[in-house]
Scaffold this active site. Sequence first.
Site, PDB file in Angstrom:
ATOM      1  CB  ALA A 228      67.335  40.921   5.418  1.00  0.00           C
ATOM      2  CB  SER A 229      63.195  42.419   2.885  1.00  0.00           C
ATOM      3  OG  SER A 229      63.270  43.173   4.085  1.00  0.00           O
ATOM      4  CG  LEU A 230      64.448  46.611   3.926  1.00  0.00           C
ATOM      5  CD1 LEU A 230      64.196  47.649   5.010  1.00  0.00           C
ATOM      6  CD2 LEU A 230      63.672  46.936   2.662  1.00  0.00           C
ATOM      7  CB  ALA A 231      70.532  45.574   4.051  1.00  0.00           C
ATOM      8  CD  GLN A 232      74.092  41.513  -0.463  1.00  0.00           C
ATOM      9  OE1 GLN A 232      73.084  41.127  -1.062  1.00  0.00           O
ATOM     10  NE2 GLN A 232      75.306  41.410  -0.996  1.00  0.00           N
ATOM     11  CB  VAL A 233      75.205  41.036   7.025  1.00  0.00           C
ATOM     12  CG1 VAL A 233      76.372  41.214   8.003  1.00  0.00           C
ATOM     13  CG2 VAL A 233      73.979  41.790   7.517  1.00  0.00           C
TER      14      VAL A 233
ATOM     15  CG  ASP B  90      61.494  42.856  12.226  1.00  0.00           C
ATOM     16  OD1 ASP B  90      60.641  41.955  12.203  1.00  0.00           O
ATOM     17  OD2 ASP B  90      62.279  43.072  11.279  1.00  0.00           O
TER      18      ASP B  90
END
Length: 530
Positions: free
Chosen positions: A160-165, A316
Amino acid sequence: MWRRAATAALSLGAGAVAVAVASTEDPATTLKVCAHLPPRLLRDSVTAATIALDYKWSLLGLEPGTPAWQSAKHKTHLRSANRLQELCFRNGGIYIKLGQHIAQLEYVVPEEYVKTMRESMLKRCPVSSYEEVREVFAKDLGESPETFFAEFDPVPLASASLAQVHAARTHDGQKVAVKVQHDHLTDTSVVDIATVDLLVNALHYIFPMFDYRWLVDEVRESAPKELDFLNEAKNSEKCLNNFRRLSPHIASSIYVPKVYWNLSTSRILTMEFMDAKEVTDVRGIKEIGIHPVDVSNLVSKAFAEMIFKHGFVHCDPHAANMMIRPMPQDSRKFFGWKRPQLVLLDHGLYKELDYTTRISYASLWKALVFADAKAIKENSVKLGAGEDLHALFAGVLTMRPWQRVIDPSPDHLVLDRKTTDYSELQDYASLYFSEISELLRRLPRVILLMLKTNDCLRAVNHALVGGTSLESFMIIGRVSSEAVLDAKRMSSRSFLNRLMIWLDEVMLEARFFSLKLILFFMQLRNLLPG
């Protein structure tokens, strides 16, 4: 004018760098990161200038409202949206988050911007390399991921825009999802917000009617909270506790992943891995035995309870942040379908509605559902829309023109995008664009976030059932009415007042019973051939 803008840009850039370096725990790294500021600022300035000149030149000499003006404006909106999209991708970070905000503000910003951002912002997010992930772990926990997990997939499940999983497995065998923030975002966010501020203010200076400074203010306030994953974890637990405490009748139908606090920091969040379907995956939902209509109703109930009763709202709720699975340990079926459980993800962006705002907003939605023109105006004014724009506020909330809003027919708010409703709304939004901009300037930011939340939920319902349904508005009407009645009970002490509240409740149940009968016959009619 552009010389003054360039001087202001350089001054702002220097100030932003100074603030970023002074406020970080790692000045050397931040100074290195801020070395990227000049090219970013240059890109912002060029984009702002290009967009401004395009509007000035393309609409020059055209009479507002004419077909030629409308056509030129549409094409300019589209070109400008593509330029803004490219700027967001090149700069990344907070810029992508801003683009995602725009994508969820249907009819609040021009349609061309919404469509352009919606088609890309959730699908082309940046991906950090595994070395960058290891660096975040080293800084926050002192060791690599392999030290803390028996297994850790270096390839992210999603970004995503701020992080990844990433998928991982703890040393005691538990499968978990590990959310890792993109490196340096905390350091660059101050600079990014300052440069975005410059871009938006420059456009507003040239085109006063394009006033989206409130959007920058919102990003400035929300970004630090969204970048703090410990705050996100606390929000998730508070959300679930609110359902258990304030909405016990549906608490078992709502779930948030368990947080592993010992494996979490402000930039790393380790959570229970969820085996579930994305909320808009209609085929997948049906494959696990759940009816999409039941999912739509559950989503409507969950957010109505949050907004009107809890006053603590997940702001969100796009499709990637909600998942569906069958209710655990529940073998009951209704007409062959299993009961759904809603799993809420990404709890970084929450807003709290104070008591007065919450009850006024609940009263407004009750009035909208029951087409009560007097109460719509009264509560719109209380929320800041003003007497002159209360009808427009009702239209923005419901996506219906005023005459439909106050139509007494039961399905007056139902929107079917397969009909002409959608194109009518686009024309309506374009026609009243300047008035909508003024409305947004007046409304409290928390209500602007409710508009965004409404748009997200509307998009989810559209994917599930093809539009907004009478049943979803019945749910909104019931929960908002219950919140208003609860407020009256709290403030009433006399026997007579309590008797009046009881009579209100009886009349309310009668109205909902009649709506249920109408809904039943409508569904029966749809099942009949021809």
